[in-house]
Scaffold this active site. Structure first.
Site, PDB file in Angstrom:
ATOM      1  N   PHE A   1     -12.387  -4.834  -2.196  1.00 55.28           N
ATOM      2  CA  PHE A   1     -12.062  -6.250  -2.156  1.00 55.28           C
ATOM      3  C   PHE A   1     -10.781  -6.475  -1.355  1.00 55.28           C
ATOM      4  O   PHE A   1      -9.872  -5.649  -1.374  1.00 55.28           O
ATOM      5  CB  PHE A   1     -11.832  -6.782  -3.574  1.00 55.28           C
ATOM      6  CG  PHE A   1     -13.052  -6.842  -4.443  1.00 55.28           C
ATOM      7  CD1 PHE A   1     -13.960  -7.888  -4.335  1.00 55.28           C
ATOM      8  CD2 PHE A   1     -13.289  -5.861  -5.403  1.00 55.28           C
ATOM      9  CE1 PHE A   1     -15.077  -7.955  -5.157  1.00 55.28           C
ATOM     10  CE2 PHE A   1     -14.403  -5.919  -6.239  1.00 55.28           C
ATOM     11  CZ  PHE A   1     -15.296  -6.969  -6.108  1.00 55.28           C
ATOM     12  N   GLY A   2     -10.685  -7.631  -0.679  1.00 53.81           N
ATOM     13  CA  GLY A   2      -9.406  -8.041  -0.114  1.00 53.81           C
ATOM     14  C   GLY A   2      -9.422  -8.281   1.378  1.00 53.81           C
ATOM     15  O   GLY A   2     -10.179  -7.650   2.128  1.00 53.81           O
TER      16      GLY A   2
ATOM     17  N   ARG B   1       0.794  -1.247   0.000  1.00 54.14           N
ATOM     18  CA  ARG B   1       0.000   0.000   0.000  1.00 54.14           C
ATOM     19  C   ARG B   1       0.821   1.289   0.000  1.00 54.14           C
ATOM     20  O   ARG B   1       0.238   2.367  -0.124  1.00 54.14           O
ATOM     21  CB  ARG B   1      -0.961   0.029   1.188  1.00 54.14           C
ATOM     22  CG  ARG B   1      -1.907  -1.149   1.289  1.00 54.14           C
ATOM     23  CD  ARG B   1      -2.763  -1.316   0.061  1.00 54.14           C
ATOM     24  NE  ARG B   1      -3.839  -2.288   0.253  1.00 54.14           N
ATOM     25  CZ  ARG B   1      -4.469  -2.894  -0.721  1.00 54.14           C
ATOM     26  NH1 ARG B   1      -4.132  -2.667  -1.982  1.00 54.14           N
ATOM     27  NH2 ARG B   1      -5.444  -3.749  -0.479  1.00 54.14           N
TER      28      ARG B   1
ATOM     29  N   ASP C   1      -2.064 -13.089  -1.061  1.00 55.19           N
ATOM     30  CA  ASP C   1      -2.802 -11.915  -1.545  1.00 55.19           C
ATOM     31  C   ASP C   1      -3.170 -11.018  -0.366  1.00 55.19           C
ATOM     32  O   ASP C   1      -4.299 -10.523  -0.247  1.00 55.19           O
ATOM     33  CB  ASP C   1      -4.051 -12.325  -2.325  1.00 55.19           C
ATOM     34  CG  ASP C   1      -4.696 -11.162  -3.078  1.00 55.19           C
ATOM     35  OD1 ASP C   1      -4.078 -10.072  -3.146  1.00 55.19           O
ATOM     36  OD2 ASP C   1      -5.823 -11.324  -3.576  1.00 55.19           O
TER      37      ASP C   1
END
Length: 427
Positions: free
Chosen positions: A322-323, A63, A304
């Protein structure tokens, strides 16, 4: 510095567990066997716990830059170390995207400064990830990129992917694909199956994933590139990859812990903690993924790791990102819920998290042997713990696995002979 790890339980190539010592000097494994070397400067007692090669995760999101409120290189690498990972590969969906040599070098400088584990940085296939303009892959490789991906975004144009594969093949580099045909998404937020109808949520067909894999493996065959499929989720995708491998196409694939351990039926209600892309699919898909992992159709496990803030992941699947995070929980979850019930052997699990990712991407590490860097992890396979939000080192805690009971917690993690995580210092 010379270090002796005493009373380590290691797994041999035939799967047998033995007790031994590991002698390390200047960051390199010098010997594996009971040692009485007088030059030892530091002794680490493993107390009969499992010591493995450091785990390798080829799919994480750090990130930074741009989204430091979710994760940073510092926090993400420490989370990885807590999970037993010594090498991680960071996706390029940050801001600015590392689509130029200047941006790539800036990220790599930050990694060198802040990371406590080894971090390899992906470059994007196309500028800004979402365009059809191909990046200067040779320039990015020279700047330090190790592979190319638009993870989070499927490459929509076959021509774009074909040209990128041609260039990657020329550079002897890998194309790593998030496979998703946007024209088949229909604004879905979870798998199109039984559960989405029950919850009244728009579904995501497996066709969004499998049809793009089918396109790409034929392009890979034509170009000769190494093509790697991210986070495979559907049985149809497994079928395409299996057939491609049979005819000699250079395709490899990964699966996540959450797709191995959960399916759509496990989603309790409309909560974004279960929202990931690709989504949790049907029970038949889940079974197909495990079978494919065991028979080698799927080569390796990758987390992931995708951190998001509490605010972003506190509501409905509609409108949330998402995630889920996964660096700190992967080994313990997989050991507890796949190895202990007998679905996977301990040796198979370790190989899928070490040897196989190293082989697929030609990375250093992945082996516990003399002459290799002392990238190691130590796990307690006996004591049961509970996954808790306040126990995570990641800046985010968006995971459906909170409050799950697990064995296999990380005791310490070592990178080139230096301890980068030690549980006693993080309690």
């Amino acid at each position: 510095m010379s270090i002796l790890i005493k009373n380590a339980k290691v797994i041999k190539s035939d799967g047998e567990l033995i007790m031994t010592d590991i002698f390390i000097k200047e960051g390199i494994i010098q010997s594996i066997g009971h040692s009485s070397d007088a030059s030892v400067q530091k002794v680490v007692d493993a107390k009969g716990r499992l010591v493995t090669p450091g785990l390798i995760d080829v799919h994480v999101h750090l990130r930074e830059p741009g989204y430091e409120y979710k994760e940073t290189i510092t926090s993400g690498s420490h989370a990885a170390a807590r999970g037993g990972f010594t090498t991680i590969c960071a996706m390029p969906n940050v801001d600015p995207v590392p689509d130029t040599a200047e941006h790539m070098k800036a990220i790599l400088d930050k990694i060198k400064q802040d990371a406590c584990v080894k971090v390899r940085q992906y470059a994007p296939i196309t500028s800004r990830l979402t365009s059809d303009e191909q990046t200067d892959m040779a320039e990015l490789q020279k700047a330090g990129a190790f592979a190319y991906t638009n993870d989070g975004v499927g490459v929509q144009s076959a021509q774009t992917m074909y040209l990128a594969m041609q260039e990657a093949a020329r550079l002897n580099a890998s194309i790593v694909a998030h496979t998703e045909d946007n024209s088949l998404l229909f604004e879905g937020v979870m798998h199109e199956g039984k559960k989405n109808k029950e919850l009244g949520l728009p579904g995501m067909s497996q066709l969004t994933e499998s049809t793009q894999i089918a396109r790409d493996v034929l392009l890979a065959e034509a170009t000769g590139v190494h093509y790697h499929v991210c986070h495979v989720s559907a049985k149809e995708s497994v079928r395409v990859i299996r057939e491609a491998k049979k005819v000699g196409i250079r395709v490899t694939a990964e699966v996540t812990p959450h797709h191995l351990l959960l399916c759509e039926e496990d989603i309790p209600f409309d909560t974004s903690l279960y929202k990931m892309n690709p989504p949790l699919r049907g029970r038949e898909d889940q079974a197909a993924l495990l079978e494919a992992l065991k028979d080698g159709t799927i080569d390796l496990i990758a987390t992931d790791h995708a951190p998001h803030s509490d605010e972003e992941k506190s509501g409905s699947m509609i409108g949330s990102p998402f995630g889920i995070v996964g660096s700190e929980t992967a080994f313990s979850l997989l050991y507890t819920y796949l190895v202990q019930p007998g679905h996977l052997s301990l040796q198979e699990l370790i190989e899928k998290l070490t040897t196989e990712p190293a082989r697929v991407f030609q990375l250093t590490g992945g082996h516990l042997s003399v002459g290799e860097p002392a990238d190691l992890a130590c796990f307690d396979l006996e004591e049961e713990t509970v996954i808790k939000k306040d126990g995570l080192l990641s800046k985010s805690s968006n995971t459906p696995f909170l409050n799950w009971r697990v064995k296999g917690r990380t005791v310490f993690t070592m990178v080139e002979g230096e301890i980068v995580y030690e549980e006693d210092k993080h309690e």
